[in-house]
Scaffold this motif. Structure first.
Motif, PDB file in Angstrom:
ATOM      1  N   ASP A   1       4.831  -9.403 -11.101  1.00  0.00           N
ATOM      2  CA  ASP A   1       4.306  -8.817  -9.680  1.00  0.00           C
ATOM      3  C   ASP A   1       3.409  -9.596  -8.959  1.00  0.00           C
ATOM      4  O   ASP A   1       2.682 -10.334  -9.015  1.00  0.00           O
ATOM      5  CB  ASP A   1       3.308  -7.784 -10.194  1.00  0.00           C
ATOM      6  N   ASP A   2       4.284  -9.876  -7.706  1.00  0.00           N
ATOM      7  CA  ASP A   2       3.859 -10.725  -6.661  1.00  0.00           C
ATOM      8  C   ASP A   2       3.337 -10.132  -5.543  1.00  0.00           C
ATOM      9  O   ASP A   2       2.661 -10.756  -4.503  1.00  0.00           O
ATOM     10  CB  ASP A   2       4.990 -11.687  -6.143  1.00  0.00           C
ATOM     11  N   SER A   3       2.782  -8.788  -5.492  1.00  0.00           N
ATOM     12  CA  SER A   3       1.999  -8.392  -4.665  1.00  0.00           C
ATOM     13  C   SER A   3       0.679  -8.837  -4.380  1.00  0.00           C
ATOM     14  O   SER A   3       0.187  -9.072  -5.698  1.00  0.00           O
ATOM     15  CB  SER A   3       2.230  -6.643  -4.849  1.00  0.00           C
ATOM     16  N   PRO A   4       0.001  -8.645  -3.356  1.00  0.00           N
ATOM     17  CA  PRO A   4      -1.139  -9.283  -3.088  1.00  0.00           C
ATOM     18  C   PRO A   4      -2.404  -8.507  -3.982  1.00  0.00           C
ATOM     19  O   PRO A   4      -3.276  -9.214  -4.404  1.00  0.00           O
ATOM     20  CB  PRO A   4      -1.572  -9.186  -1.500  1.00  0.00           C
ATOM     21  N   GLY A   5      -2.047  -7.208  -4.300  1.00  0.00           N
ATOM     22  CA  GLY A   5      -3.063  -6.540  -5.122  1.00  0.00           C
ATOM     23  C   GLY A   5      -2.675  -6.520  -6.793  1.00  0.00           C
ATOM     24  O   GLY A   5      -3.112  -5.562  -7.531  1.00  0.00           O
TER      25      GLY A   5
END
Length: 708
Positions: free
Chosen positions: A99-103
């Motif tokens: 999961d490379d998302s910021p959150g």
């Protein structure tokens, strides 16, 4: 070690007090000073979390530079063990790593906080502080006490605001509003939530029997536990004399005791009306069947019992004999007391009777006893129950006194005290109840100690040590907080967020300081250690050995043999031997104290779990031989390694290289290094049967036992 610490504490208590500490009424504890929300320092960090700004200010003051952030695998294992007490699954590891998302990390935190296992983990923390025990010799409320533990777990999972969490355990009501006006102008009490009766197990737990009666000690126990747990003050030190350091008088202790003096235990049957009726009928049936056998037994042994009793009476003084032979209804109160005192002497036990029977009567007696045992007794028809507390109007009308001796049977009539507590307002309105008035004062947003003590505990459970090192003692003799401005900011934030504990947990574990690595680069560690050898300014994450319960859980988690069901009676490790089925979480393992047996399992004792006789604000963390022996030689580990090995064999499809990789990821949430992989494969020698030894090795890694 612990006995030495207790001896030292007693020795310190004998030292003369600091000048002006105890007797000076003007002395003011810093914890009582109003919380003034400080502004977060600006320009110190790029983090948007105010916690990091306060911590960075400490780095600057100490000339320190923090280590880098922990890698993602380490951080995932750390926060998962921290918030739910379990390692991350392979699926959870994969999801986070991809999961490379910021959150991405914040999503993990939210998932963990919403898990019902979070309440199990933090319920255990709180129950240490509140002196939970399943068994405490002569504890009246022991049957059903687990309902209080389960209430605490549910309350934390529901994110019950901390003020309501405390009020419910003191009064049985979450709200400060306890009465209501009807449309006809009649004021009545608001009925409490049915499930909140279990919160009162906190108070009921302190009642014990001594000499066959309620010892009336639980108001004293309540003062000692409430003051340390929720006020951060050792009011109990004033039980025998004025506090030697803090401005707390002996009269303050007994005024606070008077709050709880009117409380008595009440047994609540936990059954529906239909279940109660059915149990009554079952009891009647058992009684009828037993009577048919007990009658012949009594007819058989009565002459023998009478002869034995007469022999014993004949050995007593003549005046005592006269009392014993007098029918009970015509004895005076004094005579009845004499008879009661001699009851143990005159009691004829079954073994004594059987030894005097003739051979023929003994055979008949044993046959009848065998039939009686097959019938069973009333225990098979009993209903579950819980002990709660309520106000006794008669006791509420009685006066309270100082007890210099500490003995409730030796009051000092010349030293009467009115209900109150240390630092109470000049005038207190007890209209709604004594404990209610106290709890309203204690849990008020304006009470500075209430929020400070709570957030300090939350911080401690994440970092191993509170911002204030002695979490249950904020008195004069305690050290000042390491980060006083951060402590006050957290306290103010806690109040502003309506005492929501999960929000403070989230705030702490999403800070950059929480995400720091625990390893320190050797090339720079000497200077850093010299500047802050105890890591008080948190320039790296503190390496901590896991507590007993997460170790137990991690072992059975790896073996795919862990039952994560929440709630229910505690289990005894000894009783589990020979039984099939998965192990329950360590938080539900029995603990307590009895003189005739070890209640706390050896595993818990080895890993520094107290028995619940006294509040435990901070567990010790020792490294001892019994811990190593448990992980190397115990029956528990032997069984778990076999199941872990079988899991590795099945899930790897027989590929030992895959099995080694899987074993490391399950046990320590990372793949093996190239060197570790080579050594493991060399040990296995292509033989899947040796996977049990490999599983044993993983359980004995230091990394398995530590959160880093």
């Amino acid at each position: 070690m612990r006995s030495t610490l207790r001896w030292m504490a007693c020795f310190v208590a004998l030292l003369p007090p600091l000048a002006g500490a105890a007797g000076d009424e003007a002395a003011e504890l810093w914890v009582l000073k109003p919380v003034v929300r400080p502004e977060a320092p600006s320009g110190r960090t790029v983090s948007s979390n105010p916690i990091d700004a306060f911590i960075a200010e400490g780095y600057e003051a100490g000339g320190l530079k923090p280590v880098g952030a922990a890698d993602r695998r380490t951080l995932l294992r750390r926060v998962t063990l921290d918030l739910v007490g379990l390692p991350p699954t392979i699926e959870e590891q994969e999801a986070f790593l991809h999961d490379d998302s910021p959150g991405a990390y914040e999503k993990v935190v939210d998932r963990l906080l919403s898990s019902e296992q979070h309440g199990v983990r933090y319920g255990r923390h709180w129950l240490d502080v509140l002196r939970y025990a399943d068994v405490d010799e002569r504890m009246i409320a022991a049957p059903g006490i687990h309902h209080w533990r389960d209430w605490v777990i549910r309350a934390l999972n529901d994110d019950l605001p901390y003020d309501q969490f405390v009020r419910a355990q003191l009064t049985g009501h979450r709200s400060k509003t306890r009465t209501q006006m009807s449309t006809t102008g009649v004021r009545s009490r608001i009925e409490a939530r049915p499930d909140d009766q279990f919160a009162l197990g906190f108070l009921a737990r302190g009642a014990v029997f001594r000499d066959g009666k309620d010892s009336r000690e639980f108001p004293i126990v309540a003062v000692e536990t409430v003051s340390t747990a929720f006020m951060g003050l050792t009011v109990g030190c004033a039980k025998c004399h004025d506090h030697m350091y803090d401005p707390i008088k002996q009269s303050d202790f007994y005024a606070m005791k008077a709050l709880f003096d009117p409380l008595v235990l009440r047994k609540v049957t936990l059954a529906t009306a239909a279940e109660v009726v059915a149990a009554g009928r079952a009891t009647d049936e058992v009684d009828k069947r037993r009577a048919a056998i007990e009658g012949p037994i009594e007819a058989l042994v009565a002459p023998y019992r009478a002869r034995l009793r007469e022999d014993r009476i004949a050995m007593l003084p003549a005046d005592v004999q006269a009392v014993i032979r007098k029918p009970e209804p015509v004895r005076t109160a004094a005579e009845q007391k004499i008879a009661d005192n001699y009851f143990p002497v005159l009691r004829i036990d079954t073994g004594n009777i059987e030894a005097t029977l003739s051979e023929a009567d003994r055979r008949t007696y044993r046959d009848l006893q065998e039939k009686l045992s097959r019938v069973g007794d009333r225990r098979g028809t009993s209903l579950p129950a819980f002990w709660t507390v309520e106000v006794d109007p008669k006791k509420a009308s009685e006066k309270s006194y100082v007890l210099t001796s500490g003995d409730p049977d030796r009051p000092e009539p010349e030293n009467e005290v009115a209900p109150g507590w240390p630092f109470a307002p000049a005038r207190v309105e007890f209209r709604e109840g004594r404990v209610e008035a106290f709890s309203d004062w204690l849990t008020a947003a304006e009470n500075p100690m209430f929020a400070r003590v709570a957030v300090n505990r939350l911080w401690q459970w994440h970092f191993g040590e509170g911002l204030h090192k002695t979490p249950s003692d904020f008195g004069i003799m305690s050290e000042s907080p390491n980060h006083p401005h951060l402590l006050d900011w957290l306290a103010a934030e806690f109040v502003a967020r309506d005492f929501r504990m999960k929000e403070i947990h989230r705030l702490i574990v999403t800070s950059d300081v929480y995400k720091l690595a625990s390893e320190v680069d050797p090339s720079r560690s000497a200077a850093e250690m010299a500047a802050d050898p105890e890591n008080a300014r948190l320039w790296h994450f503190p390496l901590r050995r896991l507590e007993a319960e997460p170790i137990w859980d991690a072992v059975f988690f790896a073996a795919r043999d862990l039952d994560v069901t929440v709630g229910g009676p505690s289990f005894d490790v000894g009783e589990r031997r020979g039984r099939r089925g998965p192990a329950r979480r360590g938080a539900f393992m029995i603990r307590g104290y009895a003189t005739n047996r070890d209640v706390v399992p050896n595993f818990l004792q080895a890993f520094d779990v107290d028995d619940g006789r006294a509040p435990c604000p901070l567990r010790t963390r020792t490294v001892t031989a019994p811990q190593a022996l448990f992980l190397m030689n115990s029956e528990v580990i032997d069984g778990a390694t076999a199941k872990f090995a079988e899991r590795l064999k099945q899930e790897s499809g027989g590929d030992l290289g895959v099995a080694v990789n899987l074993g490391y990821r399950v046990a320590v949430a990372r793949p093996p290094s190239a060197r570790e992989r080579d050594v493991a494969l060399e040990y296995l020698q292509g033989d899947a049967a040796r996977l049990k030894g490999f599983a044993w090795l993983l359980f004995n890694l230091d990394e398995f036992l530590y959160a880093r």
